[in-house]
Design a protein around this motif. Structure first.
Motif, PDB file in Angstrom:
ATOM      1  N   ILE A  50       7.136  -0.502 -11.957  1.00  0.00           N
ATOM      2  CA  ILE A  50       7.120  -0.526 -10.935  1.00  0.00           C
ATOM      3  C   ILE A  50       6.047   0.555  -9.995  1.00  0.00           C
ATOM      4  CG2 ILE A  50       7.833   0.778  -8.703  1.00  0.00           C
ATOM      5  CD1 ILE A  50      10.912   0.020  -9.457  1.00  0.00           C
ATOM      6  N   PRO A  51       6.016   1.549 -11.024  1.00  0.00           N
ATOM      7  CA  PRO A  51       4.381   2.297 -10.774  1.00  0.00           C
ATOM      8  C   PRO A  51       3.026   1.378 -10.585  1.00  0.00           C
ATOM      9  CG  PRO A  51       5.519   3.575 -12.261  1.00  0.00           C
ATOM     10  CD  PRO A  51       6.183   2.591 -11.771  1.00  0.00           C
ATOM     11  N   ASN A  52       3.220   0.269 -11.422  1.00  0.00           N
ATOM     12  CA  ASN A  52       2.067   0.133 -11.879  1.00  0.00           C
ATOM     13  C   ASN A  52       2.259  -1.406 -10.635  1.00  0.00           C
ATOM     14  OD1 ASN A  52       1.002   0.583 -14.409  1.00  0.00           O
ATOM     15  ND2 ASN A  52       2.242  -0.290 -16.142  1.00  0.00           N
ATOM     16  N   LEU A  53       2.853  -1.615 -10.581  1.00  0.00           N
ATOM     17  CA  LEU A  53       3.510  -2.961  -9.467  1.00  0.00           C
ATOM     18  C   LEU A  53       2.972  -2.536  -8.179  1.00  0.00           C
ATOM     19  CD1 LEU A  53       4.494  -5.905  -8.621  1.00  0.00           C
ATOM     20  CD2 LEU A  53       6.220  -4.557  -7.960  1.00  0.00           C
ATOM     21  N   VAL A  54       3.361  -0.889  -7.792  1.00  0.00           N
ATOM     22  CA  VAL A  54       3.250  -0.580  -6.555  1.00  0.00           C
ATOM     23  C   VAL A  54       1.413  -0.881  -6.173  1.00  0.00           C
ATOM     24  CG1 VAL A  54       3.016   1.873  -4.938  1.00  0.00           C
ATOM     25  CG2 VAL A  54       5.143   0.797  -6.131  1.00  0.00           C
ATOM     26  N   GLU A  55       0.755  -0.086  -7.564  1.00  0.00           N
ATOM     27  CA  GLU A  55      -0.613   0.267  -7.448  1.00  0.00           C
ATOM     28  C   GLU A  55      -1.193  -0.828  -7.627  1.00  0.00           C
ATOM     29  OE1 GLU A  55      -2.676   2.955  -8.048  1.00  0.00           O
ATOM     30  OE2 GLU A  55      -0.547   4.274  -8.063  1.00  0.00           O
ATOM     31  N   THR A  56      -0.292  -1.655  -8.416  1.00  0.00           N
ATOM     32  CA  THR A  56      -1.706  -3.115  -7.975  1.00  0.00           C
ATOM     33  C   THR A  56      -1.250  -3.680  -6.604  1.00  0.00           C
ATOM     34  OG1 THR A  56      -0.287  -3.792 -10.113  1.00  0.00           O
ATOM     35  CG2 THR A  56      -1.185  -6.022  -8.716  1.00  0.00           C
ATOM     36  N   VAL A  57      -0.382  -3.325  -5.788  1.00  0.00           N
ATOM     37  CA  VAL A  57       0.131  -3.866  -5.000  1.00  0.00           C
ATOM     38  C   VAL A  57      -0.890  -3.621  -3.001  1.00  0.00           C
ATOM     39  CG1 VAL A  57       1.884  -4.242  -2.776  1.00  0.00           C
ATOM     40  CG2 VAL A  57       2.115  -4.960  -4.997  1.00  0.00           C
ATOM     41  N   LYS A  58      -1.237  -1.997  -3.755  1.00  0.00           N
ATOM     42  CA  LYS A  58      -2.086  -1.216  -2.718  1.00  0.00           C
ATOM     43  C   LYS A  58      -3.846  -1.608  -2.510  1.00  0.00           C
ATOM     44  CE  LYS A  58      -0.532   3.551  -3.749  1.00  0.00           C
ATOM     45  NZ  LYS A  58      -0.208   5.188  -4.601  1.00  0.00           N
ATOM     46  N   TYR A  60      -4.585  -4.229  -2.361  1.00  0.00           N
ATOM     47  CA  TYR A  60      -4.674  -5.131  -1.453  1.00  0.00           C
ATOM     48  C   TYR A  60      -3.755  -5.760  -0.076  1.00  0.00           C
ATOM     49  CZ  TYR A  60      -5.807  -7.572  -6.220  1.00  0.00           C
ATOM     50  OH  TYR A  60      -6.894  -7.708  -6.788  1.00  0.00           O
ATOM     51  N   ALA A  61      -2.334  -4.851  -0.313  1.00  0.00           N
ATOM     52  CA  ALA A  61      -2.237  -4.571   0.994  1.00  0.00           C
ATOM     53  C   ALA A  61      -2.263  -3.388   1.456  1.00  0.00           C
ATOM     54  CB  ALA A  61      -0.642  -5.266   0.478  1.00  0.00           C
ATOM     55  N   THR A  62      -3.505  -2.611   2.000  1.00  0.00           N
ATOM     56  CA  THR A  62      -3.618  -1.580   2.486  1.00  0.00           C
ATOM     57  C   THR A  62      -2.513  -1.450   3.811  1.00  0.00           C
ATOM     58  OG1 THR A  62      -5.019  -2.355   3.672  1.00  0.00           O
ATOM     59  CG2 THR A  62      -5.575  -1.527   1.786  1.00  0.00           C
ATOM     60  N   HIS A  63      -2.109  -1.957   4.656  1.00  0.00           N
ATOM     61  CA  HIS A  63      -0.685  -2.234   5.184  1.00  0.00           C
ATOM     62  C   HIS A  63       0.383  -1.329   5.069  1.00  0.00           C
ATOM     63  CE1 HIS A  63      -4.632  -2.755   7.983  1.00  0.00           C
ATOM     64  NE2 HIS A  63      -4.670  -4.235   7.369  1.00  0.00           N
ATOM     65  N   GLU A  64       0.763  -1.774   4.101  1.00  0.00           N
ATOM     66  CA  GLU A  64       1.897  -2.245   3.749  1.00  0.00           C
ATOM     67  C   GLU A  64       2.451  -0.097   2.714  1.00  0.00           C
ATOM     68  OE1 GLU A  64       3.654  -4.026   4.963  1.00  0.00           O
ATOM     69  OE2 GLU A  64       2.094  -5.550   4.941  1.00  0.00           O
ATOM     70  N   ARG A  65       1.928   0.783   3.548  1.00  0.00           N
ATOM     71  CA  ARG A  65       1.831   1.753   2.954  1.00  0.00           C
ATOM     72  C   ARG A  65       2.924   2.187   3.003  1.00  0.00           C
ATOM     73  NH1 ARG A  65      -3.462   4.872   3.974  1.00  0.00           N
ATOM     74  NH2 ARG A  65      -4.857   4.138   2.052  1.00  0.00           N
ATOM     75  N   GLU A  66       3.992   2.095   4.335  1.00  0.00           N
ATOM     76  CA  GLU A  66       5.432   2.285   4.761  1.00  0.00           C
ATOM     77  C   GLU A  66       6.169   2.382   3.844  1.00  0.00           C
ATOM     78  OE1 GLU A  66       8.127   4.790   5.471  1.00  0.00           O
ATOM     79  OE2 GLU A  66       6.523   5.252   6.006  1.00  0.00           O
ATOM     80  N   LEU A  67       6.533   1.248   2.844  1.00  0.00           N
ATOM     81  CA  LEU A  67       6.587   0.074   2.313  1.00  0.00           C
ATOM     82  C   LEU A  67       7.167   0.571   1.591  1.00  0.00           C
ATOM     83  CD1 LEU A  67       9.460  -2.117   1.745  1.00  0.00           C
ATOM     84  CD2 LEU A  67       7.290  -3.650   1.716  1.00  0.00           C
ATOM     85  N   MET A  68       5.497   0.571   0.430  1.00  0.00           N
ATOM     86  CA  MET A  68       5.094   1.106  -0.487  1.00  0.00           C
ATOM     87  C   MET A  68       5.849   2.457  -1.259  1.00  0.00           C
ATOM     88  SD  MET A  68       1.677   0.042  -2.432  1.00  0.00           S
ATOM     89  CE  MET A  68       1.120  -0.773   0.405  1.00  0.00           C
ATOM     90  N   LYS A  69       6.285   3.949  -0.192  1.00  0.00           N
ATOM     91  CA  LYS A  69       6.503   4.709   0.152  1.00  0.00           C
ATOM     92  C   LYS A  69       7.883   4.811   0.171  1.00  0.00           C
ATOM     93  CE  LYS A  69       6.892   8.736   2.658  1.00  0.00           C
ATOM     94  NZ  LYS A  69       6.260   9.030   4.274  1.00  0.00           N
ATOM     95  N   GLN A  70       8.606   3.956   0.672  1.00  0.00           N
ATOM     96  CA  GLN A  70       9.942   3.463   0.470  1.00  0.00           C
ATOM     97  C   GLN A  70      10.233   2.878  -1.184  1.00  0.00           C
ATOM     98  OE1 GLN A  70      11.060   0.654   2.988  1.00  0.00           O
ATOM     99  NE2 GLN A  70      10.753   2.109   4.739  1.00  0.00           N
ATOM    100  N   VAL A  71       9.615   2.468  -2.021  1.00  0.00           N
ATOM    101  CA  VAL A  71       9.772   1.628  -2.894  1.00  0.00           C
ATOM    102  C   VAL A  71       9.598   3.049  -4.140  1.00  0.00           C
ATOM    103  CG1 VAL A  71       8.931   0.368  -4.973  1.00  0.00           C
ATOM    104  CG2 VAL A  71       8.733  -0.393  -2.175  1.00  0.00           C
ATOM    105  N   THR A  72       8.717   3.879  -3.743  1.00  0.00           N
ATOM    106  CA  THR A  72       8.483   5.421  -4.411  1.00  0.00           C
ATOM    107  C   THR A  72      10.076   6.128  -4.623  1.00  0.00           C
ATOM    108  OG1 THR A  72       6.385   4.717  -4.788  1.00  0.00           O
ATOM    109  CG2 THR A  72       7.372   7.115  -5.474  1.00  0.00           C
ATOM    110  N   GLU A  73      10.218   6.084  -3.490  1.00  0.00           N
ATOM    111  CA  GLU A  73      11.678   7.141  -2.762  1.00  0.00           C
ATOM    112  C   GLU A  73      12.633   6.589  -3.712  1.00  0.00           C
ATOM    113  OE1 GLU A  73       9.828   9.433   0.766  1.00  0.00           O
ATOM    114  OE2 GLU A  73      11.410   8.252   0.802  1.00  0.00           O
ATOM    115  N   ALA A  74      12.817   5.642  -3.686  1.00  0.00           N
ATOM    116  CA  ALA A  74      14.004   4.429  -4.227  1.00  0.00           C
ATOM    117  C   ALA A  74      14.242   4.520  -5.353  1.00  0.00           C
ATOM    118  CB  ALA A  74      13.939   2.918  -3.951  1.00  0.00           C
ATOM    119  N   ARG A  75      13.131   4.271  -5.851  1.00  0.00           N
ATOM    120  CA  ARG A  75      12.953   4.738  -7.559  1.00  0.00           C
ATOM    121  C   ARG A  75      13.432   5.640  -7.940  1.00  0.00           C
ATOM    122  NH1 ARG A  75       8.600   6.239 -10.821  1.00  0.00           N
ATOM    123  NH2 ARG A  75       8.332   5.517 -12.908  1.00  0.00           N
TER     124      ARG A  75
END
Lengths: 186, 286
Positions: A50-58, A60-75
């Motif tokens: 997951i951390p690699n995935l979040v870094e990769t998405v980050k 490109y998808a700069t507007h999805e910070r909230e979603l990425m925060k949710q992923v990190t918290e869920a993890r």
């Protein structure tokens, strides 16, 4: 004299039954533990990806910070959950939010063309498939073990030797690992 | 699968009808009993035994024709199925003994062989395979038992190095309790491996060489593979792997094209998995 032989014979039979039943329960419990260890390996593998995935998405998808925060918290919550009863809801939540992240990623063509992202996506999909298969194996073993300790006369031995029923690894509706396993020999 | 299963039955029925209606079949059935009885009366003075033999003859002729119809329908189904998969039919096939199943028993033979020409399916053979076990009964009388399978023999690519050179995965019969496992393993230079799945262990017996590293076996049988084998493999599916040979088999003579498809598809899945496993093991070790 005959009564004594009958008594000795009965005692031997009861002794053999107790030993076989006890050993059978130990074997079944070990299989449950072994199967849970199998799930645990796959869950850790997903957590590690997951951390690699979040870094990769980050990138490109700069507007999805909230979603990425949710992923990190869920993890983080999933990693902290211990045992099948607690891991189930935490992993369901992580699976659901990961699914949302993958869906959002579809809207970014450059991200979809990124080889690293594609490899991670494939790896996560494979891992989820293995989690689903491991879950099937674990729940099968739990069913076998629980049945073994609950049927009479095994239940007498089980209660005397403190064999407790085990929890199933339940996932909530919508979790990717709850979908039918695309099981393949591969 | 139902309609394809009936294609064999339909062909057999049609073939039997045709064979039975031939004059060479009908004539002895209808006309043999009476001349036999007359001849018996003339030679021995008793018509009874000859008449009985004459009445039994139609039964024998019918059984012979039924066997012929079965064989011919089987040939036709196998030839047609093979042609649809680019395989050539032969009734004169010698299976290489490169897997334990193909070396089992005292005598072995292959029937209805289908083999691949060209590089695409190199080494692919599908056939009915029978091995015979000969034994002596308590009164010294010789006994032979045939074990019949439908096998799919494949060559697996890229196996220069292997962490898992050989294994046998056999179905456990319903009257095959676990306590015989240790005895069976003790009688062979093999070891029985139990995976973490109770359902898998109840359905299959997995044997590997005595000195085989068990980690590699567990890496090969991923959870998805174990679940697939329990839930989706065709009924009775088993396979053996020895170096670069894979032999997948179903018990009995499979004449149903749907089931033959399932056998071939399953064998290819396993072969593909072996190739991926070898490739992965080679990259991680080297």
């Amino acid at each position: 004299m005959t009564s004594l032989y009958i008594l000795i014979g009965a005692a031997v039979l009861i002794g053999v039954f107790l030993v076989l039943t006890y050993n059978g329960m130990i074997g079944a419990r070990n299989r449950v533990d072994e199967a849970w260890a199998g799930i645990d390996v796959q869950l850790r593998r997903r957590h590690d990806l997951i951390p690699n995935l979040v870094e990769t998405v980050k990138g490109y998808a700069t507007h999805e910070r909230e979603l990425m925060k949710q992923v990190t918290e869920a993890r983080t919550r999933a990693m902290g959950a211990q045992g099948p009863a607690r891991s189930g809801p935490a992993e369901s939540a992580l699976g659901a939010v990961l699914g949302r992240l993958m869906a959002v990623a579809e809207a970014y063509p450059q991200l979809r063309a990124n080889e690293n992202f594609l490899a991670l996506q494939q790896e996560i999909s494979n891992t989820e498939n293995q989690i689903a298969a491991s879950r099937r194996i674990y729940n099968g073993n739990v069913q076998s073990y629980n049945t073994k300790i609950q049927v009479f006369p095994n239940s007498v031995v089980a209660s005397t030797c403190s064999f407790e029923p085990r929890d199933y690894f339940e996932l909530e509706e919508g979790a990717p690992e709850r979908e039918p396993v695309a099981v393949s020999f591969g | 699968m139902g309609s394809s299963a009936s294609s064999f039955a339909v062909r057999r029925r049609a073939r039997l009808r045709e064979l039975m209606l031939r004059p060479v079949t009908l004539f002895p059935i209808v006309a043999l009993p009476v001349p036999l009885a007359i001849a018996g009366q003339a030679i021995t003075g008793r018509a009874g035994p000859a008449l009985a033999a004459g009445l039994l003859a139609p039964v024998g002729i019918t059984a012979w024709r039924m066997q012929q119809a079965t064989d011919q329908a089987e040939d036709a189904v196998m030839t047609e199925w093979g042609a649809s998969h680019g395989l050539t039919f032969t009734d004169d096939l010698e299976l290489p003994g490169d897997a334990p199943l193909l070396r089992a028993g005292d005598r072995r033979r292959a029937e209805n062989g289908l083999f691949a020409l060209g590089e695409v399916n190199e080494g692919l053979i599908v056939c009915h395979y029978i091995y015979t076990v000969e034994s002596r009964g308590s009164k010294g009388r010789r006994r032979s038992d045939d074990r019949t399978f439908t096998v799919c023999h494949l060559k697996v690519r890229g196996t220069g190095w292997s962490a898992l050179p050989r294994l046998r995965l056999h179905r456990r019969g319903s009257l095959d309790p676990h306590f015989g496992d240790r005895l069976q393993a003790a009688l062979t230079p093999e070891r029985l491996v139990q995976l973490e799945s109770v359902e898998f262990n109840d359905a299959y017996k997995l044997f590997v060489s005595d000195n085989q590293d068990e980690v590699a076996v567990r890496a090969f049988f991923t959870p998805a593979a174990a679940v697939w084998l329990v839930e989706q493999a065709p009924p009775g599916f088993m396979f053996e792997m020895e170096l670069n040979t894979l032999v997948a088999a179903l018990p009995g003579r499979v004449r149903d094209p749907g089931l033959l498809d399932a056998l071939l598809d399953s064998a290819r899945r396993v072969a593909n998995h072996i190739e991926q496993f070898h490739a992965y093991e080679e990259t991680t070790v080297r």
